[in-house]
Enzyme design. Structure first.
Site, mmCIF file in Angstrom:
data_model
loop_
_atom_site.group_PDB
_atom_site.id
_atom_site.type_symbol
_atom_site.label_atom_id
_atom_site.label_comp_id
_atom_site.label_asym_id
_atom_site.label_seq_id
_atom_site.Cartn_x
_atom_site.Cartn_y
_atom_site.Cartn_z
ATOM 1 N N HIS A 1 43.311 40.723 34.952
ATOM 2 C CA HIS A 1 44.687 40.220 35.029
ATOM 3 C C HIS A 1 44.896 38.882 34.334
ATOM 4 O O HIS A 1 46.028 38.436 34.183
ATOM 5 C CB HIS A 1 45.139 40.100 36.487
ATOM 6 C CG HIS A 1 44.516 38.940 37.210
ATOM 7 N ND1 HIS A 1 43.278 39.017 37.791
ATOM 8 C CD2 HIS A 1 44.952 37.675 37.417
ATOM 9 C CE1 HIS A 1 42.984 37.854 38.329
ATOM 10 N NE2 HIS A 1 43.973 37.011 38.123
HETATM 11 C C1 UD1 Z 1 48.364 34.111 39.471
HETATM 12 C C2 UD1 Z 1 47.525 32.843 39.285
HETATM 13 C C3 UD1 Z 1 46.083 33.229 39.042
HETATM 14 C C4 UD1 Z 1 45.570 34.148 40.144
HETATM 15 C C5 UD1 Z 1 46.485 35.349 40.243
HETATM 16 C C6 UD1 Z 1 46.025 36.267 41.341
HETATM 17 C C7 UD1 Z 1 48.706 30.952 38.205
HETATM 18 C C8 UD1 Z 1 48.841 30.153 36.958
HETATM 19 N N1 UD1 Z 1 47.963 32.078 38.113
HETATM 20 O O1 UD1 Z 1 48.335 34.801 38.248
HETATM 21 O O2 UD1 Z 1 45.284 32.055 39.022
HETATM 22 O O3 UD1 Z 1 44.252 34.572 39.819
HETATM 23 O O4 UD1 Z 1 47.809 34.883 40.511
HETATM 24 O O5 UD1 Z 1 46.624 37.506 41.255
HETATM 25 O O6 UD1 Z 1 49.261 30.570 39.217
HETATM 26 N N2 UD1 Z 1 54.260 39.831 38.720
HETATM 27 C C9 UD1 Z 1 54.830 40.916 39.366
HETATM 28 N N3 UD1 Z 1 54.902 40.893 40.729
HETATM 29 C C10 UD1 Z 1 54.451 39.855 41.467
HETATM 30 C C11 UD1 Z 1 53.879 38.738 40.793
HETATM 31 C C12 UD1 Z 1 53.784 38.761 39.430
HETATM 32 O O7 UD1 Z 1 55.275 41.869 38.741
HETATM 33 O O8 UD1 Z 1 54.525 39.915 42.699
HETATM 34 C C13 UD1 Z 1 54.140 39.876 37.245
HETATM 35 C C14 UD1 Z 1 55.315 39.238 36.536
HETATM 36 O O9 UD1 Z 1 55.488 39.928 35.326
HETATM 37 C C15 UD1 Z 1 54.796 37.853 36.258
HETATM 38 C C16 UD1 Z 1 53.333 38.090 35.966
HETATM 39 O O10 UD1 Z 1 52.979 39.161 36.863
HETATM 40 O O11 UD1 Z 1 55.474 37.217 35.229
HETATM 41 C C17 UD1 Z 1 52.452 36.904 36.179
HETATM 42 O O12 UD1 Z 1 52.605 36.432 37.515
HETATM 43 P P1 UD1 Z 1 52.226 34.927 37.883
HETATM 44 O O13 UD1 Z 1 52.432 34.710 39.335
HETATM 45 O O14 UD1 Z 1 52.902 33.994 36.946
HETATM 46 O O15 UD1 Z 1 50.686 34.835 37.565
HETATM 47 P P2 UD1 Z 1 49.488 35.852 37.903
HETATM 48 O O16 UD1 Z 1 49.099 36.518 36.635
HETATM 49 O O17 UD1 Z 1 49.777 36.722 39.054
#
Ligand code: UD1
Length: 359
Positions: free
Chosen positions: A205
């Site tokens: 991820h």
């Molecule tokens: C975040 C953390 C990472 C951690 C990971 C665990 C940061 C910078 N990164 O990364 O360190 O290892 O969580 O999973 O804080 N999205 C969804 N549904 C959700 C959440 C996210 O669809 O409930 C999708 C969205 O497209 C979003 C993308 O995932 O833009 C990234 O989500 P984000 O929370 O920014 O970072 P993670 O990749 O989840």
């Protein structure tokens, strides 16, 4: 004493579970603030339900966005929450945008901040998590380190006086869930017609592996070419990136599957022939379960897993194939991640630490 815990992303809910239990056992008032960084039920609600955390007291509903937009929205919302609750400690977890936002908001309001899982370093300045760790450690008043290596990193940055070695709370929750699972198999086996010991479990991820379509294609192809079924527990970010760039995740031996709830993830890892991941938590969980791990990164914060032979770094298709087919590592009774009682130690340290911990 009153502690406000700020969490927002999946690995933080896992770390929160043993802390919440220990706080209640010690008679501490514990307010849980969920930033809303993760909002999909399989990334959020199931952890609160399965790990007996109950519901967050406050939900900020911030959602996704660029780093600045997401972190800024949290900062704007947290001031009011901290002002209302005026806790003795704000407790922040790990290395996400929720971590750095809460640390910054609290420190500016002169509320003592403790950082759980302090001192981890990848020394890769391109990782968003590395920025979050370094900034949070330098802002916080109390640094709760999981390992001796983390303690040493903090000392080399001049932070030794604020540091306490408490062990790793993920060991607490993992041991408890492992014992609860016993010999039961993951639901994945029946669902996907898999046999125990004859599949690999994968999670990918991180931004550096998913945001560049060429890199994501390379990894999907490498996994699909492995010699056994590979179940990829696909984070929504991977599914979204693959769809945008027309990358087929279900190719060769690769099977894309929705993320699992924590107990099922642990059961699925336990029955697997090996884990392939870029997650920090899963590298450690694999080690604690003594399942060989292959990590798709150029470095890891959890260097003990490498030193003890249970984890290897692999980036090319050849390295990943060699990683999963290597001989089983030698058994070890080393306990670099503590004894499963870190959370009680954390609450104890918070109860006893002077509030003016800043040197
Ligand atoms: C975040 C953390 C990472 C951690 C990971 C665990 C940061 C910078 N990164 O990364 O360190 O290892 O969580 O999973 O804080 N999205 C969804 N549904 C959700 C959440 C996210 O669809 O409930 C999708 C969205 O497209 C979003 C993308 O995932 O833009 C990234 O989500 P984000 O929370 O920014 O970072 P993670 O990749 O989840």
């Amino acid at each position: 004493m009153k502690i406000v815990s700020v969490v927002g992303a999946r690995p933080q809910f896992v770390k929160l579970a043993p802390i919440h239990k220990a706080a209640l056992a010690a008679g501490v008032e514990h307010v849980i603030v969920h930033t809303g960084q993760h909002y999909d039920p399989m990334l959020s609600d199931v952890f609160f339900e399965d790990l007996g955390i109950g519901s967050p007291g406050v939900h900020l509903g911030v959602g996704s966005g660029s780093h600045g937009i997401q972190t800024g929205a949290m900062l704007a919302a947290l001031d009011g929450v901290f002002d209302e609750h005026r806790p003795d400690w704000v407790l922040v977890y790990g290395d996400t945008n929720s971590t750095v936002a809460a640390a910054l908001s609290a420190v500016k309001m002169h509320i003592p901040v403790a950082h759980l899982e302090a001192g981890l370093r990848s020394f890769n300045r391109r990782m968003p998590e590395e920025h979050n760790r370094v900034m949070t450690d330098h802002a916080a008043d109390l640094l709760l380190a999981p390992t001796q290596v983390a303690v040493d990193h903090l000392a080399s940055e001049g932070l030794a006086e604020r540091t306490v070695l408490v062990g790793d709370v993920m060991t607490d929750v993992l041991y408890e869930v492992r014992d609860r699972i016993g010999s039961a198999h993951s639901g994945l086996l029946a669902e996907l017609d898999l046999r125990a010991g004859e599949y690999y479990l994968a999670t990918i991820h991180r931004a550096e592996n998913t945001d560049d379509p060429a890199r994501l294609t390379e990894i999907a192809t490498a996994l699909g070419d492995l010699d056994r079924p590979v179940v990829l527990l696909a984070h929504p970010r991977v599914v979204a990136k693959a769809a945008t760039h027309g990358i087929e995740l279900n190719q060769g031996t690769l099977i894309a599957h929705a993320p699992l709830a924590y107990p099922d993830l642990i059961a699925a890892a336990l029955s697997s022939a090996g884990v392939v991941t870029d997650s920090g938590g899963l590298q450690k969980e694999a080690f604690l379960l003594r399942v060989p791990c292959t990590t798709v990164r150029t470095e890891t914060e959890w260097v003990e897993t490498i030193d003890l032979g249970w984890n290897v770094l692999a980036n090319t298709a050849e390295e990943i194939a060699a990683g999963v087919s290597r001989a089983r590592p030698s058994d070890t009774d080393a306990t670099p991640y503590g004894d499963g009682h870190a959370a009680a130690r954390v609450v104890d340290v918070l109860l006893n630490a002077a509030h003016d911990a800043r040197p």
